[in-house]
Design a protein around this motif. Sequence first.
Motif, PDB file in Angstrom:
ATOM      1  N   PHE A 133     -42.468 -24.779  27.864  1.00 13.55           N
ATOM      2  CA  PHE A 133     -41.469 -25.688  28.390  1.00 13.55           C
ATOM      3  C   PHE A 133     -42.111 -26.824  29.173  1.00 13.55           C
ATOM      4  CE2 PHE A 133     -39.031 -21.639  28.121  1.00 13.55           C
ATOM      5  CZ  PHE A 133     -38.196 -22.035  27.091  1.00 13.55           C
ATOM      6  N   VAL A 134     -41.537 -28.014  28.980  1.00 19.43           N
ATOM      7  CA  VAL A 134     -41.988 -29.239  29.652  1.00 19.43           C
ATOM      8  C   VAL A 134     -40.901 -29.666  30.626  1.00 19.43           C
ATOM      9  CG1 VAL A 134     -42.701 -31.640  29.312  1.00 19.43           C
ATOM     10  CG2 VAL A 134     -43.314 -29.891  27.607  1.00 19.43           C
ATOM     11  N   GLU A 135     -41.323 -30.125  31.797  1.00 20.07           N
ATOM     12  CA  GLU A 135     -40.378 -30.531  32.834  1.00 20.07           C
ATOM     13  C   GLU A 135     -39.430 -31.632  32.326  1.00 20.07           C
ATOM     14  OE1 GLU A 135     -39.891 -29.174  35.699  1.00 20.07           O
ATOM     15  OE2 GLU A 135     -41.770 -28.739  36.775  1.00 20.07           O
ATOM     16  N   SER A 136     -38.236 -31.669  32.946  1.00 22.46           N
ATOM     17  CA  SER A 136     -37.256 -32.712  32.669  1.00 22.46           C
ATOM     18  C   SER A 136     -37.059 -33.565  33.910  1.00 22.46           C
ATOM     19  CB  SER A 136     -35.928 -32.092  32.238  1.00 22.46           C
ATOM     20  OG  SER A 136     -36.077 -31.386  31.015  1.00 22.46           O
ATOM     21  N   THR A 137     -36.675 -34.794  33.713  1.00 24.99           N
ATOM     22  CA  THR A 137     -36.513 -35.753  34.813  1.00 24.99           C
ATOM     23  C   THR A 137     -35.088 -35.726  35.358  1.00 24.99           C
ATOM     24  OG1 THR A 137     -35.761 -37.636  33.499  1.00 24.99           O
ATOM     25  CG2 THR A 137     -38.153 -37.242  33.586  1.00 24.99           C
ATOM     26  N   ASP A 138     -34.889 -36.446  36.459  1.00 27.30           N
ATOM     27  CA  ASP A 138     -33.551 -36.588  37.029  1.00 27.30           C
ATOM     28  C   ASP A 138     -32.588 -37.282  36.069  1.00 27.30           C
ATOM     29  OD1 ASP A 138     -34.524 -35.437  39.322  1.00 27.30           O
ATOM     30  OD2 ASP A 138     -34.567 -37.281  40.493  1.00 27.30           O
ATOM     31  N   ASP A 139     -33.124 -38.014  35.096  1.00 26.41           N
ATOM     32  CA  ASP A 139     -32.288 -38.685  34.102  1.00 26.41           C
ATOM     33  C   ASP A 139     -32.151 -37.876  32.824  1.00 26.41           C
ATOM     34  OD1 ASP A 139     -31.659 -40.906  35.722  1.00 26.41           O
ATOM     35  OD2 ASP A 139     -33.631 -41.779  35.308  1.00 26.41           O
ATOM     36  N   ARG A 171     -42.927 -21.539  35.141  1.00 22.02           N
ATOM     37  CA  ARG A 171     -42.412 -22.125  36.375  1.00 22.02           C
ATOM     38  C   ARG A 171     -42.278 -23.627  36.206  1.00 22.02           C
ATOM     39  NH1 ARG A 171     -44.351 -24.163  41.277  1.00 22.02           N
ATOM     40  NH2 ARG A 171     -42.940 -23.715  43.034  1.00 22.02           N
ATOM     41  N   LEU A 172     -41.055 -24.139  36.427  1.00 20.69           N
ATOM     42  CA  LEU A 172     -40.778 -25.565  36.272  1.00 20.69           C
ATOM     43  C   LEU A 172     -39.948 -26.036  37.461  1.00 20.69           C
ATOM     44  CD1 LEU A 172     -40.417 -24.323  32.976  1.00 20.69           C
ATOM     45  CD2 LEU A 172     -41.077 -26.712  32.834  1.00 20.69           C
ATOM     46  N   PRO A 173     -40.568 -26.257  38.597  1.00 19.25           N
ATOM     47  CA  PRO A 173     -39.806 -26.567  39.821  1.00 19.25           C
ATOM     48  C   PRO A 173     -39.002 -27.851  39.733  1.00 19.25           C
ATOM     49  CG  PRO A 173     -42.181 -26.870  40.152  1.00 19.25           C
ATOM     50  CD  PRO A 173     -42.008 -26.171  38.846  1.00 19.25           C
ATOM     51  N   LYS A 174     -39.514 -28.852  39.043  1.00 19.27           N
ATOM     52  CA  LYS A 174     -38.785 -30.116  38.925  1.00 19.27           C
ATOM     53  C   LYS A 174     -37.493 -29.916  38.142  1.00 19.27           C
ATOM     54  CE  LYS A 174     -39.668 -34.971  37.756  1.00 19.27           C
ATOM     55  NZ  LYS A 174     -40.717 -35.926  37.296  1.00 19.27           N
ATOM     56  N   THR A 175     -37.592 -29.183  37.037  1.00 15.87           N
ATOM     57  CA  THR A 175     -36.409 -28.899  36.223  1.00 15.87           C
ATOM     58  C   THR A 175     -35.435 -28.009  36.984  1.00 15.87           C
ATOM     59  OG1 THR A 175     -37.701 -29.133  34.198  1.00 15.87           O
ATOM     60  CG2 THR A 175     -35.617 -27.946  34.024  1.00 15.87           C
ATOM     61  N   ASP A 176     -35.957 -27.031  37.729  1.00 16.70           N
ATOM     62  CA  ASP A 176     -35.083 -26.161  38.524  1.00 16.70           C
ATOM     63  C   ASP A 176     -34.205 -26.988  39.459  1.00 16.70           C
ATOM     64  OD1 ASP A 176     -36.113 -23.879  37.372  1.00 16.70           O
ATOM     65  OD2 ASP A 176     -37.560 -23.508  38.976  1.00 16.70           O
ATOM     66  N   ARG A 177     -34.823 -27.950  40.134  1.00 15.97           N
ATOM     67  CA  ARG A 177     -34.075 -28.778  41.070  1.00 15.97           C
ATOM     68  C   ARG A 177     -32.981 -29.565  40.343  1.00 15.97           C
ATOM     69  NH1 ARG A 177     -34.484 -33.872  42.036  1.00 15.97           N
ATOM     70  NH2 ARG A 177     -36.515 -34.067  41.031  1.00 15.97           N
ATOM     71  N   LEU A 226     -44.425 -27.179  22.230  1.00 15.86           N
ATOM     72  CA  LEU A 226     -43.851 -27.821  23.411  1.00 15.86           C
ATOM     73  C   LEU A 226     -42.377 -28.127  23.173  1.00 15.86           C
ATOM     74  CD1 LEU A 226     -46.774 -30.352  23.865  1.00 15.86           C
ATOM     75  CD2 LEU A 226     -46.432 -28.267  25.206  1.00 15.86           C
ATOM     76  N   THR A 227     -41.582 -27.999  24.232  1.00 15.57           N
ATOM     77  CA  THR A 227     -40.175 -28.381  24.140  1.00 15.57           C
ATOM     78  C   THR A 227     -39.624 -28.606  25.540  1.00 15.57           C
ATOM     79  OG1 THR A 227     -38.070 -27.891  23.029  1.00 15.57           O
ATOM     80  CG2 THR A 227     -39.108 -26.072  24.220  1.00 15.57           C
ATOM     81  N   ASN A 228     -38.510 -29.315  25.638  1.00 14.98           N
ATOM     82  CA  ASN A 228     -37.880 -29.594  26.934  1.00 14.98           C
ATOM     83  C   ASN A 228     -37.461 -28.299  27.619  1.00 14.98           C
ATOM     84  OD1 ASN A 228     -37.221 -31.449  24.711  1.00 14.98           O
ATOM     85  ND2 ASN A 228     -36.246 -32.727  26.249  1.00 14.98           N
ATOM     86  N   ALA A 229     -37.641 -28.231  28.924  1.00 16.32           N
ATOM     87  CA  ALA A 229     -37.085 -27.108  29.683  1.00 16.32           C
ATOM     88  C   ALA A 229     -35.563 -27.216  29.756  1.00 16.32           C
ATOM     89  CB  ALA A 229     -37.676 -27.063  31.084  1.00 16.32           C
ATOM     90  N   PHE A 230     -35.028 -28.445  29.805  1.00 14.88           N
ATOM     91  CA  PHE A 230     -33.587 -28.658  29.770  1.00 14.88           C
ATOM     92  C   PHE A 230     -33.165 -28.814  28.324  1.00 14.88           C
ATOM     93  CE2 PHE A 230     -30.069 -31.994  30.084  1.00 14.88           C
ATOM     94  CZ  PHE A 230     -29.072 -31.046  30.203  1.00 14.88           C
ATOM     95  N   THR A 231     -32.621 -27.742  27.778  1.00 10.37           N
ATOM     96  CA  THR A 231     -32.143 -27.749  26.399  1.00 10.37           C
ATOM     97  C   THR A 231     -31.170 -26.594  26.257  1.00 10.37           C
ATOM     98  OG1 THR A 231     -32.814 -27.849  24.075  1.00 10.37           O
ATOM     99  CG2 THR A 231     -34.031 -26.318  25.474  1.00 10.37           C
TER     100      THR A 231
END
Length: 413
Positions: A109-115, A356-362, A87-92
């Motif tokens: 990949f694991v989703e990332s938050t708005d923060d 597919r990581l829609p939250k991270t995409d946004r 597992l790892t962050n999608a935002f990296t």
Amino acid sequence: MKRVFHGSFTAQEPIPADAIARAVDVMQSGRLHRYNTVPGETAETALLELEFRDYIGARYCLAVASGGYAMVTALRAAGLRHDAPVLTNAFTLSPVPGAIAGAGGRPVFVESTDDLVIDLDDLAQKAAETGARFLLLSHMRGHIADMDALMAVCRAHAVAVIEDCAHTMGAAWNGTKSGRHGLAACYSTQTYKHMNSGEGGFLVSDDAELMARATILSGSYMLYGRHPAGPPAETYRDIRLDTPNCSGRMDNLRAAILRPQLARLDANCVRWNERYAAVAEELRNVPGIRLPQRPAGEQFVASSIQFLVPDFDARAVRDFLARCLERNVEIKWFGAPEPFAFTSRYESWRYAGAQRLPKTDRVLDQLCDMRLPLTFSLEDCRLIGSIIRESALETRAAIASGSLREPPAMEVS
């Protein structure tokens, strides 16, 4: 007339004079290799390991050729099996999934938050779905998740945490230094990180067997006794014969450059945060710009700044970036469809397979990123912040009037 910034976003401070003098001494001796010592001498690399171990508060420390090598070595030494999910962050950044692949694993990949931190709900779900034994946690761009909550999730799913602290050297969560929550932690001393040796890195852990395997993997040539920051000699009895040599040692020249920088690290962390605050103050309450929220438990080191532009579509973002660049402010955008310089996103790492990581995409579609080198003065930072603010307001006005420009396409790099 609009003010223009005249500095460089890639200019670093010079190596300190005492570090240069120490490096010259090493070069004059000719003993650059960490194991090339005379009787009674402790190598610069070994001394650096002791000092970094004590600074971080770990039991053991190994200096290596790069932060990426540290991550590969940590995963291998921890027992990652071929094609096992990690597992790892999608935002990296690309070295993180690259390390997983380099160690024989499969990035999940694991989703990332708005923060800009890892999403703990998605982490729990992916851990349960995949049965992954490891999380390579990227403290991407210096943003630290709630480490107490994260470790609780990982304990519940029997997931070992290896921390990528390339952007959090000197940072902490609730007073505990970044890198001290998981099984092991990796740090980088590449030029754009918090200490500069061109390339280099550290691996730290309290686990004696993991660190013995890591030391052999790094290429100890059975000279593990020359690692005073490593585990005791008896730990190596079988490990030394079962573990391959995959050379990736740090040399004495880089260690000599780094030791005086380590003594200045905490002071430099304060200086980075002063620069972050100067830019952030200019961006607060600007319509259309959102700064990530940083929790009270995070003692961060902001050698860069990130913000989101949630009201801008791709065309508007390009207009905004072009307006900033006209005034010599270089902002990277994680929403670009192709990798550009140091900025890329998970879809471009095709070896990991389609995910597919829609939250991270946004989030990435809105995300802007900018370095804050210590060569910037506080006045520079205030000017940069004002240029970003004014450019964002100009883009908003252009949207309202239907007069967005068509900036040239970004180069592929």
